[in-house]
Scaffold this motif. Structure first.
Motif, PDB file in Angstrom:
ATOM      1  N   SER A 155     -20.851  -8.746  -6.982  1.00  0.00           N
ATOM      2  CA  SER A 155     -19.836  -7.934  -6.327  1.00  0.00           C
ATOM      3  C   SER A 155     -20.115  -7.805  -4.842  1.00  0.00           C
ATOM      4  O   SER A 155     -19.205  -7.816  -4.012  1.00  0.00           O
ATOM      5  CB  SER A 155     -19.789  -6.543  -6.971  1.00  0.00           C
TER       6      SER A 155
ATOM      7  N   MET B  58     -10.822 -14.899 -11.021  1.00  0.00           N
ATOM      8  CA  MET B  58     -10.746 -15.039  -9.578  1.00  0.00           C
ATOM      9  C   MET B  58      -9.674 -16.041  -9.167  1.00  0.00           C
ATOM     10  O   MET B  58      -8.991 -15.871  -8.161  1.00  0.00           O
ATOM     11  CB  MET B  58     -12.096 -15.485  -9.026  1.00  0.00           C
TER      12      MET B  58
ATOM     13  N   THR C 250     -15.999 -11.013 -19.438  1.00  0.00           N
ATOM     14  CA  THR C 250     -15.097 -11.319 -18.325  1.00  0.00           C
ATOM     15  C   THR C 250     -14.639 -10.032 -17.652  1.00  0.00           C
ATOM     16  O   THR C 250     -14.179  -9.101 -18.323  1.00  0.00           O
ATOM     17  CB  THR C 250     -13.868 -12.098 -18.823  1.00  0.00           C
ATOM     18  N   GLU C 251     -14.804  -9.955 -16.324  1.00  0.00           N
ATOM     19  CA  GLU C 251     -14.347  -8.801 -15.562  1.00  0.00           C
ATOM     20  C   GLU C 251     -13.136  -9.117 -14.699  1.00  0.00           C
ATOM     21  O   GLU C 251     -12.289  -8.265 -14.475  1.00  0.00           O
ATOM     22  CB  GLU C 251     -15.486  -8.271 -14.676  1.00  0.00           C
ATOM     23  N   LYS C 252     -13.052 -10.363 -14.217  1.00  0.00           N
ATOM     24  CA  LYS C 252     -11.940 -10.696 -13.340  1.00  0.00           C
ATOM     25  C   LYS C 252     -11.740 -12.209 -13.320  1.00  0.00           C
ATOM     26  O   LYS C 252     -12.701 -12.962 -13.240  1.00  0.00           O
ATOM     27  CB  LYS C 252     -12.206 -10.196 -11.915  1.00  0.00           C
TER      28      LYS C 252
ATOM     29  N   HIS D 144     -15.238 -14.124 -12.930  1.00  0.00           N
ATOM     30  CA  HIS D 144     -16.316 -13.197 -12.561  1.00  0.00           C
ATOM     31  C   HIS D 144     -16.592 -12.305 -13.761  1.00  0.00           C
ATOM     32  O   HIS D 144     -15.674 -11.751 -14.363  1.00  0.00           O
ATOM     33  CB  HIS D 144     -15.895 -12.345 -11.358  1.00  0.00           C
ATOM     34  N   GLY D 145     -17.867 -12.197 -14.135  1.00  0.00           N
ATOM     35  CA  GLY D 145     -18.228 -11.354 -15.257  1.00  0.00           C
ATOM     36  C   GLY D 145     -19.711 -11.110 -15.324  1.00  0.00           C
ATOM     37  O   GLY D 145     -20.426 -11.227 -14.324  1.00  0.00           O
TER      38      GLY D 145
END
Length: 324
Positions: free
Chosen positions: A138, A53, A49-51, A65-66
């Motif tokens: 991205s 949303m 997991t990066e963000k 988002h990941g």
């Protein structure tokens, strides 16, 4: 009027028993052979997991988002959409019998509990949007936007390819409920991903036109009336034939702004408050037809009001252009 209250659909194929549906013809089994298919059991293992949303306690969903952590798409940018599946009337008895309740609070006649149902009654609906390395998520996020109705839209190749795969029968051909193959006035009708096809209370289908030049409501003129009238008539007839839901119980509309720029029409049952069906964004197809019959330039010249999120890329563009 057909009785559609909590009517369950066949769990094996997502449809009711009844008249045969008109399937589109195409090569293969209707699955997209271009994309590698991960083992569903391990597809999310190691997802990074990066963000977050968006998350909505009201709609019981979350957008993440990941990067994929395993399988043929390992390391690729992706968006996961997790959503709680709706309750089904035919599973309530089992739910009550087999679930564990833990008391949280009791006060006079009021009490609250946490319920822990068995795994097969505690499902999540998951959508995975995996972006190719040449078109990372991205970049798509910077060129697109996260819709307030819970959708993710991009203006680039990702959505166009998804739509064209359906129209060309490279993907989802087995999900098509009806098709009119006419290149000018034809369309395909298939269930929207938001509908789990297990009951009719939240029926949701999408009609995607074969014409590729029409991007949105703004492009429509009187020359498109045969297309719109065909979608309205044949779409309603196909839903009545397949699901026994009459046209008087359907909400048929277009979005502006749309979540992807290829003309498509939404069909939902009236009792279902689908995301994006409010007046700020939804335009009834019957109104669109009538407006174009009166003025061919109606949607090319009039002011259209629509909601935008504070972090919407389009909002920033409008500000840069001095529109705000």
């Amino acid at each position: 009027m057909a009785d559609t209250k909590k009517r369950s659909l066949d769990s094996d194929n997502g449809t009711e028993s009844g008249p045969e549906k008109k399937l589109a013809t195409g090569d293969g089994d209707g699955k997209d052979t271009k994309q590698p298919v991960a083992d569903p059991g391990s597809m999310l293992a190691g997802f990074q997991t990066e963000k977050i949303m968006r998350e909505s306690s009201r709609e019981k969903n979350i957008f993440i988002h990941g990067k994929m952590g395993s399988g043929p798409n390992e390391g690729q940018d992706a968006v996961l959409i997790l959503e709680k599946t709706p309750f089904r009337e035919d599973s309530l008895a089992e739910l009550f019998k087999t679930s564990e309740l833990k008391l949280q609070m009791r006060n006079d006649i009021y009490s609250t509990y946490h319920m822990h149902p068995p795994a097969h009654l505690n499902e999540y609906f998951v959508q995975a949007l995996v972006f190719e390395r040449r078109c990372p998520a991205s970049r798509s996020f910077s060129n697109g936007r996260h819709q307030g109705d819970g959708g993710v839209s991009g203006y680039g190749e990702a959505h166009q390819e998804w739509v064209y795969n359906i129209l060309e029968k490279k993907a989802e051909a087995d999900r098509i409920v009806f098709e009119d193959p006419d290149p000018q006035n034809g369309f395909v009708l298939l269930p929207d991903f938001k509908w789990d096809q297990k009951q009719l209370d939240d029926l949701y289908l999408i009609a995607i036109c074969h014409q590729r030049e029409i991007k949105s409501l703004r492009d429509l003129t009187q020359e498109h009336l045969p297309l719109l009238q065909n979608i309205q008539q044949q779409g309603q007839e196909a839903i009545m034939k397949r699901y026994s839901v009459p046209s008087c119980r359907l909400r048929v509309y277009l979005h502006y702004q749309p979540s992807y720029y290829h003309l498509h029409v939404h069909f939902t049952v009236l009792g279902y408050e689908a995301p994006g069906c409010g007046v700020e964004r939804a335009h009834l197809l019957s109104d669109v037809i009538q407006n174009l019959q009166t003025d061919t330039q109606h949607y090319r010249t009039r002011t259209l009001t629509y909601p935008l999120r504070a972090d919407d890329a389009l909002l920033h563009k409008l500000r840069e252009a001095g529109r705000f």
